[in-house]
Design a protein around this motif. Structure first.
Motif, short mmCIF file in Angstrom:
data_model
loop_
_atom_site.label_atom_id
_atom_site.label_comp_id
_atom_site.label_asym_id
_atom_site.label_seq_id
_atom_site.Cartn_x
_atom_site.Cartn_y
_atom_site.Cartn_z
N VAL A 35 0.83 -1.20 0.00
CA VAL A 35 0.00 0.00 0.00
C VAL A 35 0.87 1.26 0.00
O VAL A 35 0.50 2.30 -0.55
N ILE A 36 2.06 1.13 0.57
CA ILE A 36 2.95 2.28 0.66
C ILE A 36 3.46 2.70 -0.72
O ILE A 36 3.85 3.85 -0.91
N SER A 37 3.42 1.78 -1.70
CA SER A 37 3.97 2.12 -3.02
C SER A 37 3.19 3.25 -3.68
O SER A 37 3.76 4.07 -4.40
N GLY A 38 1.87 3.30 -3.46
CA GLY A 38 1.07 4.38 -4.03
C GLY A 38 1.05 5.62 -3.19
O GLY A 38 0.81 6.73 -3.69
N ALA A 39 1.32 5.46 -1.89
CA ALA A 39 1.20 6.58 -0.96
C ALA A 39 2.52 7.25 -0.62
O ALA A 39 2.52 8.34 -0.04
N GLU A 40 3.65 6.60 -0.98
CA GLU A 40 4.92 7.08 -0.42
C GLU A 40 5.28 8.50 -0.85
O GLU A 40 5.82 9.27 -0.05
N LYS A 41 4.98 8.89 -2.09
CA LYS A 41 5.31 10.25 -2.51
C LYS A 41 4.45 11.28 -1.80
O LYS A 41 4.92 12.36 -1.43
N SER A 42 3.18 10.93 -1.56
CA SER A 42 2.29 11.85 -0.84
C SER A 42 2.66 11.93 0.63
O SER A 42 2.60 13.01 1.24
N VAL A 43 3.02 10.80 1.21
CA VAL A 43 3.49 10.80 2.61
C VAL A 43 4.75 11.65 2.73
O VAL A 43 4.91 12.42 3.68
N GLN A 44 5.63 11.53 1.74
CA GLN A 44 6.84 12.35 1.73
C GLN A 44 6.48 13.84 1.69
O GLN A 44 7.03 14.65 2.44
N ALA A 45 5.55 14.18 0.80
CA ALA A 45 5.16 15.58 0.66
C ALA A 45 4.48 16.11 1.92
O ALA A 45 4.72 17.25 2.33
N THR A 61 11.01 6.18 7.04
CA THR A 61 9.55 6.25 7.22
C THR A 61 8.84 5.26 6.30
O THR A 61 7.93 4.55 6.72
N ILE A 62 9.25 5.23 5.04
CA ILE A 62 8.62 4.32 4.09
C ILE A 62 8.86 2.87 4.50
O ILE A 62 8.03 1.99 4.26
N SER A 63 9.96 2.61 5.18
CA SER A 63 10.30 1.24 5.58
C SER A 63 9.95 0.95 7.03
O SER A 63 10.28 -0.12 7.53
N SER A 64 9.28 1.89 7.72
CA SER A 64 9.07 1.72 9.17
C SER A 64 8.25 0.49 9.51
O SER A 64 8.45 -0.13 10.56
N ALA A 65 7.32 0.10 8.63
CA ALA A 65 6.54 -1.10 8.90
C ALA A 65 7.43 -2.32 9.05
O ALA A 65 7.08 -3.28 9.76
N LEU A 66 8.59 -2.28 8.41
CA LEU A 66 9.50 -3.43 8.47
C LEU A 66 10.09 -3.62 9.86
O LEU A 66 10.48 -4.74 10.22
N ILE A 67 10.17 -2.54 10.64
CA ILE A 67 10.61 -2.69 12.04
C ILE A 67 9.61 -3.58 12.77
O ILE A 67 9.98 -4.49 13.51
N GLY A 68 8.31 -3.31 12.55
CA GLY A 68 7.28 -4.16 13.14
C GLY A 68 7.33 -5.57 12.60
O GLY A 68 7.10 -6.54 13.35
N CYS A 69 7.66 -5.71 11.31
CA CYS A 69 7.77 -7.06 10.73
C CYS A 69 8.86 -7.87 11.42
O CYS A 69 8.68 -9.07 11.67
N VAL A 287 12.41 -3.60 -3.27
CA VAL A 287 12.69 -2.31 -3.89
C VAL A 287 11.76 -2.12 -5.09
O VAL A 287 11.15 -1.06 -5.28
N ALA A 288 11.62 -3.17 -5.90
CA ALA A 288 10.74 -3.10 -7.07
C ALA A 288 9.28 -2.94 -6.65
O ALA A 288 8.51 -2.25 -7.31
N LEU A 289 8.90 -3.56 -5.53
CA LEU A 289 7.51 -3.51 -5.08
C LEU A 289 7.17 -2.20 -4.39
O LEU A 289 6.15 -1.58 -4.66
N TYR A 290 8.02 -1.75 -3.46
CA TYR A 290 7.73 -0.54 -2.69
C TYR A 290 7.84 0.73 -3.54
O TYR A 290 7.08 1.68 -3.38
N TYR A 412 14.27 -4.82 5.70
CA TYR A 412 14.40 -3.45 6.19
C TYR A 412 15.70 -2.82 5.71
O TYR A 412 15.73 -1.67 5.24
N PHE A 413 16.79 -3.57 5.80
CA PHE A 413 18.10 -3.05 5.38
C PHE A 413 18.08 -2.68 3.90
O PHE A 413 18.51 -1.58 3.52
N ILE A 414 17.55 -3.56 3.06
CA ILE A 414 17.53 -3.31 1.62
C ILE A 414 16.62 -2.14 1.27
O ILE A 414 16.98 -1.26 0.48
N SER A 415 15.43 -2.10 1.88
CA SER A 415 14.47 -1.05 1.56
C SER A 415 14.91 0.32 2.06
O SER A 415 14.75 1.33 1.38
#
Length: 480
Positions: A35-45, A61-69, A287-290, A412-415
């Motif tokens: 879901v972050i792939s469509g929202a990440e530019k707007s979240v950044q803005a 921030t875009i990868s923060s969910a991965l901390i929870g993962c 990277v390709a997905l996010y 998380y490291f890669i993203s």
């Protein structure tokens, strides 16, 4: 007959129903991570650029969910071993729901809408981490739950369905994101549209939580906690009476004769599980997905076109995941992984070369699709199949937790490093993922055993080097 199992007694509709409900956890896994792939530019803005924060903060921030993962994967063994597979997945559903609502409206109770602050950024990341814990739990427990219920002859296909659900969840959210953004202004997306993207996850999350109350607990978990009568009843309903008694006897034998300590079967099986997880991420798939829409925009596509190209990529991903489902129990795990590694290496090295010479166009899209298709027919589903089946019964919960935590840490490291790596050199970044694809090929060739057609109880014979397990033969050499 497969491994002494009477396939005629299998209750296919019952197995299919359980699997479809359980794979909703996989769908939410894919939905939440993409879901972050469509929202990440707007979240950044909205949350980052307006406060003058750095690219590094954007990546985190875009990868923060991965901390929870990572957290969810690490605690999944404790939860699934003490509470059971079913209850753990219900908890994951609740976390998905909370994350969807909170990420879509992080101002709830404490902040003013339209006034981005560091506190609001922290709260957004908190809700994303909550969802990440749900993803971590689901990613570890869904394939284990399906694998522990599935008959050996169907296990590869049924566990691969979880990967199909992950990719389908990504495809669904690509359509949702495209539908929300289509024809809308950047200003609307940066203030309102991105919220709808996150809030949309609440629907499948609620459905998953409700339906999980309708499925049984894993019979192998029930056996480990001495609920033998319930375990045998479920095994009978799944496999038929004759096979159920034999499977139940094998389960009790593996459960009763080993301590359950993580290294009681040696270090090799744990190392293989960790490396399977790490290589699945170090080849660069997320990277390709996010960042898919951003990648396509860098190729010259407009905002709407980049979202649509992401949908096309999602359709390709679904098709090749189906290919893996249809072949995993026929061709085996190792051949698919090795073919996939070769395809990924070709795709990434080609993208690296195109990036080096600054060639942007249809050729780039072709090699991105080659890369993702190779991943989806191999490392995407097969890694989860192997993680769900290579560990012996007594250590499965703990070992899967270690492997999944390692996977999300690598993710998380890669993203998180992708934006800064791309600032340094796109050719270097994609070349690195290509090298990892080659190393993944060598790893599978040298270290990973073939598990096609074997029962979960056969894994004990493999790691204890018992004569009942043959590395050369595709089926178990029975001592009975």
């Amino acid at each position: 007959m497969t491994n002494g199992q009477d396939t005629a007694g299998q209750n296919i509709p019952y197995i299919a129903g359980i699997t479809l409900i359980a794979t909703l956890g996989g769908l939410l896994f894919g939905y939440d991570t993409a879901v972050i792939s469509g929202a990440e530019k707007s979240v950044q803005a909205y949350l980052i650029t307006g406060q003058g924060l750095s690219t590094w903060v954007h990546g985190v921030t875009i990868s923060s969910a991965l901390i929870g993962c990572i957290l969810g994967g690490a605690i999944s063994g404790v939860f699934s071993s003490r509470m059971g597979r079913k209850k753990t997945l219900i908890i994951a559903a609740v976390l998905f729901l909370l994350s969807a609502l909170g990420s879509g409206y992080p101002e709830f109770l404490f902040f003013q809408e339209g006034e981005p602050t560091m506190g609001l950024l922290y709260m957004f990341n908190f809700y994303r981490i909550i969802g990440g814990i749900g993803v971590g739990l689901a990613s570890a427990v869904c394939p284990v739950y399906i694998g522990e219920l599935a008959p050996a002859n169907l296990r590869g296909r049924l566990v691969s369905l979880n990967q199909f659900a992950i990719i389908f969840g990504m495809l669904v959210v690509y359509f949702v994101n495209w539908g929300i953004s289509n024809g809308q202004s950047s200003e609307w997306l940066d203030t309102v549209g991105w919220r709808y993207m996150f809030l949309s996850e609440a629907i499948p999350a609620g459905l998953f939580g409700l339906l999980m109350f309708l499925v049984p607990e894993s019979p192998r978990y029930l056996s480990m906690v001495n609920r033998d009568e319930e375990a045998l009843k479920i095994l009978t309903k799944v496999n038929g009476a004759a096979s159920a008694k034999k499977i139940f006897a094998d389960i009790k034998n593996t459960v009763e004769h080993h301590s359950g300590k993580l290294l009681s079967y040696g270090k090799t099986v744990i190392i293989i599980g960790i490396l399977l997880s790490v290589f699945q991420q170090f080849v660069g798939i997320n990277v390709a997905l996010y960042y898919a829409p951003r990648i396509f925009e860098s190729m010259g596509a407009g905002k709407d076109a980049s979202m649509l190209q992401t949908v096309v990529m999602g359709v390709v991903n679904v098709f090749f995941t189906v290919l893996a489902i249809l072949t995993v129990d026929r061709w085996g795990r190792k051949p698919l992984l090795m073919v996939g590694s070769i395809g990924m290496a070709i795709g990434m090295f080609a993208i690296a070369a195109l990036s080096f010479y600054e060639i942007i166009g249809i050729s780039t899209l072709v090699f991105i699709i080659l890369y993702t298709a190779s991943f989806m027919m191999s490392w995407g589903p097969i890694c989860w199949v192997l993680i769900s089946e290579i560990f012996p019964n007594k250590i499965r919960g703990k070992a899967v937790a270690v492997a999944v935590a390692a996977q999300w840490a690598a993710n998380y490291f890669i993203s998180a490093t992708y934006p800064s790596m791309m600032e340094y050199s796109g050719a270097f970044t994609y070349g690195f993922y290509g090298v990892m694809s080659v190393l993944s090929l060598l790893f599978v060739w040298k270290m990973v055993p073939e598990t096609k057609g074997r029962t979960l109880e056969d894994m004990e014979a493999l790691w204890m080097n018992k004569p009942s397990y043959s590395q050369e033969q595709p089926t178990l050499i029975s001592k009975r």
